[in-house]
Every structure is written in structure tokens, then in C-alpha cells.
Design a protein around this motif. Structure first.
Motif, short mmCIF file in Angstrom:
data_model
loop_
_atom_site.label_atom_id
_atom_site.label_comp_id
_atom_site.label_asym_id
_atom_site.label_seq_id
_atom_site.Cartn_x
_atom_site.Cartn_y
_atom_site.Cartn_z
N VAL A 47 0.83 -1.21 0.00
CA VAL A 47 0.00 0.00 0.00
C VAL A 47 0.86 1.26 0.00
O VAL A 47 0.53 2.25 -0.65
CB VAL A 47 -0.99 -0.01 1.19
N ASN A 48 2.00 1.22 0.70
CA ASN A 48 2.90 2.38 0.68
C ASN A 48 3.42 2.63 -0.73
O ASN A 48 3.55 3.79 -1.16
CB ASN A 48 4.06 2.16 1.64
N ALA A 49 3.71 1.56 -1.46
CA ALA A 49 4.19 1.72 -2.84
C ALA A 49 3.08 2.25 -3.74
O ALA A 49 3.31 3.13 -4.58
CB ALA A 49 4.71 0.39 -3.37
N ASP A 50 1.87 1.73 -3.57
CA ASP A 50 0.75 2.14 -4.44
C ASP A 50 0.30 3.57 -4.18
O ASP A 50 -0.23 4.23 -5.09
CB ASP A 50 -0.44 1.20 -4.23
N MET A 51 0.47 4.04 -2.94
CA MET A 51 -0.07 5.35 -2.57
C MET A 51 0.96 6.47 -2.70
O MET A 51 0.65 7.63 -2.36
CB MET A 51 -0.59 5.30 -1.14
N VAL A 52 2.15 6.18 -3.19
CA VAL A 52 3.15 7.23 -3.39
C VAL A 52 2.58 8.31 -4.31
O VAL A 52 2.03 8.01 -5.36
CB VAL A 52 4.45 6.64 -4.00
N GLY A 53 2.67 9.55 -3.88
CA GLY A 53 2.17 10.66 -4.68
C GLY A 53 0.72 11.00 -4.44
O GLY A 53 0.23 12.02 -4.93
N HIS A 54 0.01 10.17 -3.66
CA HIS A 54 -1.39 10.47 -3.36
C HIS A 54 -1.45 11.66 -2.41
O HIS A 54 -0.71 11.71 -1.43
CB HIS A 54 -2.05 9.25 -2.71
N PRO A 55 -2.31 12.64 -2.69
CA PRO A 55 -2.38 13.84 -1.84
C PRO A 55 -2.60 13.50 -0.37
O PRO A 55 -3.52 12.76 -0.02
CB PRO A 55 -3.59 14.60 -2.41
N GLY A 56 -1.73 14.00 0.48
CA GLY A 56 -1.86 13.81 1.92
C GLY A 56 -1.39 12.48 2.45
O GLY A 56 -1.49 12.22 3.65
N TRP A 57 -0.83 11.65 1.57
CA TRP A 57 -0.40 10.32 2.03
C TRP A 57 0.93 10.37 2.75
O TRP A 57 1.88 11.00 2.30
CB TRP A 57 -0.29 9.36 0.85
N GLU A 58 0.99 9.71 3.90
CA GLU A 58 2.23 9.50 4.63
C GLU A 58 2.41 8.00 4.78
O GLU A 58 1.45 7.29 5.08
CB GLU A 58 2.18 10.14 6.02
N PRO A 59 3.61 7.48 4.53
CA PRO A 59 3.83 6.03 4.59
C PRO A 59 3.37 5.45 5.93
O PRO A 59 3.62 6.01 7.00
CB PRO A 59 5.34 5.88 4.41
#
Length: 315
Positions: free
Chosen positions: A281-293
């Protein structure tokens, strides 16, 4: 060197260990910790240079000097049975666990224990924020709530929902049985076994489950039904393995014996499954607004919620 089997202190230690680990109120996790510490104590007392007077009795073993030497050996990693890569020094948390176990064993053996000042606990890592929890659940729903979804993903979607509704620890989650679910999946009964310095009695809590968690659990129960078909007997655990794995023993031909899918899920297996998913999920959500690993440990997700049980009582 004197045989460890003839050391009175170890004989008394074994009796104390058996006494406390056989109690219903001692959690499986605490019992493992107590056996771990007892194993270290066995290796410490027969080391060259360890005070020979500590062998006379458990009270002598738990005197100030032997205990201090044991904790120093443990802190340096000198009592490990297996080599470890990197820094072998024990963490503050593991030293505190050892001290907790020494106190419990001393009470079970009816002797005093002289402990040094307890080391200060390091600051707890930041728990997972509300936005991250919501995004995690959304990602899991998108990958799990569909035909043909991987069984492990379906299981984790339901499991994360239960964590966020109850704040249950890994050991408490793995102890859940089908009978702990309400008839309409509207509640779950969790037996809390406090990880405190004393062996506190367990507390039973009944938690209401949210709509998304109920739906995720129903999907998981359908998948679970398929997984347990090859398991002999009646499978009672709510969470079961989704694939075969080694049982840690060899058959008559010297080959590793495989345990079938559908066996009860253990805390280590739960932790590995969660970590694998977080990596994805951390790899898939890279660049998603507001995402923190997301952190890789379920504990930081668990500590993010403050559940309010509908019912709670102690035996």
C-alpha cells in the motif's frame, strides 16, 4: 563445571516457571516471555565467572549481584542462542520485559528479587492518523471486496476493521473464535490479557462492530469456509492461514511436513501478513495527496484508536 541439572536454583526456577505458566490468567504471550527469560537464566548461571553462590537457591540467584550480571549479559546479547546480524544489543523494551518476568518468577517462587532501577522507556512511535487509517481501509476495500480477491487480502480487510473497532492486540486477535462473534456479526467479544508488570486477571469486553467491518467479516467467513475444508476436526479459530506452511518437523523421509491452509493464525503470521500489505500500500499510494507512509507494525495502528466497549467485566 557443575551440571545444570543439579543446580538447586534452576530446579526451583523450573517449578516457579511451571506454576505461573500453567495458570489460566497467564497469557500465551507472557508465558513465552517467561520461558525465554528462564532459558537465558539457565545459560547465565552456568557461564564461567557467574557467581557460584547463586546456584544454592532461587533466592540466592535473584540476589542483587547475580541479577545485575544477568541483565548486563542479556543487554549485550551474550545469552542469545542464535547469531543475529547487526547490533545484538537488547532494546530498552526487552530489558523491561525481562525485569517484569523476573518479578513474576520471584513471586511464583516465593522469594524476593533485587532489581536495578528500571530503564526509562523510549517514546512510543507515532500512531497512525485518522486520514491514513481511512485511506488504508479504502485501499483494502478496493483490493479485497471483489470476486476473486486474494484470501489473504480479504482476511486482512476484515482483521483491520476489527482492530479499528476494538483496539485488540495481535495475541487477542489470534485468540478470537467464531463463537466470539455476535449472531449478526454486530458484536465481537474480546478477552483482554493486560501486559502489565503483574499478572492481572483478564477482562472480557463486548464491542459493537461497524457496518464496513461486518461486511468485511462476512466476506472473510465465506472465504474461510473454503480454506478449512482440508482441516481435520472442527475449526474454531476466526482467523486461519490462507496457505500451507512448514510445521517445523520432518516426516519419516526427512522432508519438511506442511501444515494445510485453514490452520489457526498465529501472532507472527498475522504480523507478517500486515507488514507485507503495508509495503504494497505504501508503494501504491506514493504521490497520493496527503499520504504518509504507514508504519510496518500493527501495534501503531492499534494504538491509534480508543475503543469504547458496549460491555466489560472481569471474572
Amino acid at each position: 563445571m557443575t551440571s545444570s541439572s543439579r543446580i538447586t536454583a534452576l530446579e526451583q526456577l523450573d517449578r516457579a516457571l511451571l506454576s505461573v505458566t500453567s495458570r489460566d490468567e497467564t497469557s500465551a504471550a507472557r508465558a513465552r516471555q517467561l520461558r525465554w527469560v528462564a532459558g537465558e537464566l539457565r545459560r547465565a548461571i552456568v557461564r564461567e565467572g557467574f557467581p557460584t553462590e547463586a546456584r544454592a537457591s532461587l533466592a540466592d540467584f535473584f540476589a542483587a549481584e547475580p541479577v545485575s550480571i544477568y541483565l548486563d549479559l542479556a543487554k549485550r546479547g551474550d545469552l542469545r542462542t542464535r547469531a543475529t546480524s547487526g547490533n545484538a544489543t537488547s532494546t530498552v523494551a526487552s530489558i523491561r520485559v525481562r525485569m517484569d518476568c523476573l518479578e513474576i518468577l520471584a513471586r511464583a517462587g516465593k522469594v524476593p528479587v533485587f532489581l536495578p532501577e528500571r530503564p526509562a522507556m523510549q517514546e512510543l512511535k507515532k500512531p497512525v492518523g485518522a486520514r491514513q487509517r481511512s485511506l488504508l481501509q479504502g485501499w483494502l476495500e478496493a483490493t479485497a471486496d471483489r470476486p476473486g480477491a486474494a484470501p489473504g487480502r480479504v482476511r486482512l480487510f476484515a482483521l483491520v476493521g476489527v482492530v479499528l473497532d476494538t483496539g485488540a492486540r495481535a495475541g487477542e486477535l489470534c485468540a478470537l473464535k467464531l463463537a466470539d462473534l455476535g449472531p449478526d456479526l454486530d458484536t465481537v467479544t474480546v478477552v483482554r490479557k493486560p501486559q502489565a508488570r503483574s499478572v492481572a486477571p483478564p477482562t472480557t469486553e463486548v464491542h459493537e462492530l461497524s457496518g464496513p467491518t461486518r461486511a468485511a467479516l462476512q466476506h472473510w467467513l465465506d472465504v474461510r469456509e473454503e480454506l478449512i475444508r482440508e482441516v481435520q476436526g472442527t475449526a474454531k479459530s476466526l482467523w486461519v492461514s490462507v496457505r500451507g506452511n512448514h510445521a517445523g518437523v520432518l516426516d519419516a523421509d526427512g522432508h519438511a511436513r506442511l501444515r494445510p491452509a485453514g490452520m489457526p493464525l498465529m501472532p507472527r503470521g498475522l504480523a507478517r501478513a500486515y507488514t507485507r500489505t503495508v509495503v504494497q500500500v505504501n508503494a501504491d499510494m506514493v504521490g497520493h495527496p496527503g499520504w504518509e507512509p504507514l508504519p510496518y507494525r500493527l501495534e501503531q495502528l492499534r494504538r491509534a484508536v480508543e475503543p469504547h466497549p458496549a460491555e466489560s467485566h472481569s471474572p
